[in-house]
Write an enzyme that holds these catalytic residues in place. Structure first.
Site, mmCIF file in Angstrom:
data_model
loop_
_atom_site.group_PDB
_atom_site.id
_atom_site.type_symbol
_atom_site.label_atom_id
_atom_site.label_comp_id
_atom_site.label_asym_id
_atom_site.label_seq_id
_atom_site.Cartn_x
_atom_site.Cartn_y
_atom_site.Cartn_z
ATOM 1 N N HIS A 187 80.305 19.598 51.036
ATOM 2 C CA HIS A 187 79.848 19.485 51.554
ATOM 3 C C HIS A 187 80.693 21.096 52.302
ATOM 4 O O HIS A 187 81.103 21.630 51.684
ATOM 5 C CB HIS A 187 79.867 18.164 52.802
ATOM 6 C CG HIS A 187 81.812 18.205 52.596
ATOM 7 N ND1 HIS A 187 82.214 17.436 51.451
ATOM 8 C CD2 HIS A 187 83.132 18.297 53.044
ATOM 9 C CE1 HIS A 187 84.127 16.945 51.473
ATOM 10 N NE2 HIS A 187 83.608 18.278 52.654
ATOM 11 N N GLU B 136 89.363 24.956 55.972
ATOM 12 C CA GLU B 136 90.141 24.356 56.795
ATOM 13 C C GLU B 136 91.059 24.819 56.003
ATOM 14 O O GLU B 136 92.062 24.849 56.382
ATOM 15 C CB GLU B 136 89.767 22.719 55.619
ATOM 16 C CG GLU B 136 88.859 21.890 56.574
ATOM 17 C CD GLU B 136 88.565 21.031 56.864
ATOM 18 O OE1 GLU B 136 88.864 20.065 57.638
ATOM 19 O OE2 GLU B 136 88.781 20.064 55.608
ATOM 20 N N HIS C 133 84.184 22.462 49.989
ATOM 21 C CA HIS C 133 84.436 21.401 49.053
ATOM 22 C C HIS C 133 83.884 20.298 48.303
ATOM 23 O O HIS C 133 82.384 20.179 48.541
ATOM 24 C CB HIS C 133 84.849 20.724 49.938
ATOM 25 C CG HIS C 133 86.037 21.430 51.043
ATOM 26 N ND1 HIS C 133 86.653 20.647 52.118
ATOM 27 C CD2 HIS C 133 87.296 22.484 50.682
ATOM 28 C CE1 HIS C 133 87.340 21.541 51.978
ATOM 29 N NE2 HIS C 133 87.913 22.628 51.889
#
Length: 250
Positions: free
Chosen positions: A114, A120, A133
């Site tokens: 995803h 992040e 990820h």
């Protein structure tokens, strides 16, 4: 042993909760900003307590990593049928049989990948425009994530069929028109930053093995805009390292 079993059950449940947009989600509503935003996740439910109290949380800002004995990742991905899901927090690709990775003798099966914008994780304070990820699970229920960072540049051919089929509505799922091989997402060089952290979404369960590939790949401005049309920002703030060591492999 009991703590390891409890961790395995927790992360399996967390993974299952986001694996299918069609399944009912009874967890409290959460988002990235506002009253149900990342600063308040730990207050939303007892099961989310680690989001506020955990000492090994993800993502992190990677600074001064230590050259260590971290094992290379053995990638063994293969083409698989896939479903593209808008789960209300991101666009996720669920793979039926996408292959696996081997790290230090443990095999982790690729379950889904995803996206987050911006990335992040940060490297020396810098966040990239996008990250994928890739989530893997061992037979014991342990999770390992490989993060692929994206920088602005040329159109990314691997993302083409995924972004072309992104469902616009939360809860919607579409079958990919062709099999997808996650190896196409990877950079040529596979060195990585490795550390132990957590899920970056509630319940923020800890004990997740993280591998952030050092070499970014490219994504075009048009592709980035297409994703941000659905999710303008879906990245958790970086978390304290709390004494953890980040190792780097070449």
């Amino acid at each position: 042993m009991k703590s390891k079993v409890k961790l395995a059950l927790t992360v399996i449940a967390a993974l299952a909760a986001t694996a299918s947009a069609g399944a009912a989600d009874t967890r409290p509503h959460w988002e990235y900003q506002g009253k149900a935003g990342a600063a308040h996740w730990g207050e939303l439910a007892p099961d989310f307590a680690a989001c506020g109290r955990g000492k090994a949380q993800s993502p992190i800002d990677i600074r001064a990593p230590r050259a260590g004995a971290a094992s290379p990742i053995g990638f063994a991905y293969r083409a698989s049928s896939a479903d593209i899901v808008n789960n209300g927090h991101t666009v996720q690709v669920d793979l039926a049989d996408g292959g696996d990775i081997d790290v230090a003798g443990t095999t982790y099966r690729l379950v889904q990948f995803h996206f987050h914008t911006p990335s992040e994780e940060a490297v020396n304070g810098r966040r990239y425009p996008l990250v994928a990820h890739l989530v893997h699970r061992s037979d014991a229920g342990e999770l390992a994530v490989v993060a692929v960072l994206f920088k602005r540049g040329r159109d990314n051919a691997a993302l083409g069929p995924v972004f072309a089929g992104m469902p616009a509505t939360a809860g919607e799922k579409r079958a990919a028109t062709a099999e997808f091989d996650a190896a196409a997402l990877l950079p040529e060089r596979r060195g990585y930053y490795g550390y132990t952290g957590s899920l970056t979404t509630p319940p923020c369960s800890e004990g997740v093995r993280w591998h952030i590939l050092k070499e970014p790949v490219e994504v075009s401005s048009a592709q980035l805009a297409a994703f941000r049309k659905l999710y303008r920002m879906n990245a958790r703030p970086v978390q304290p390292l709390n004494g953890r060591v980040v190792e780097v492999t070449q």
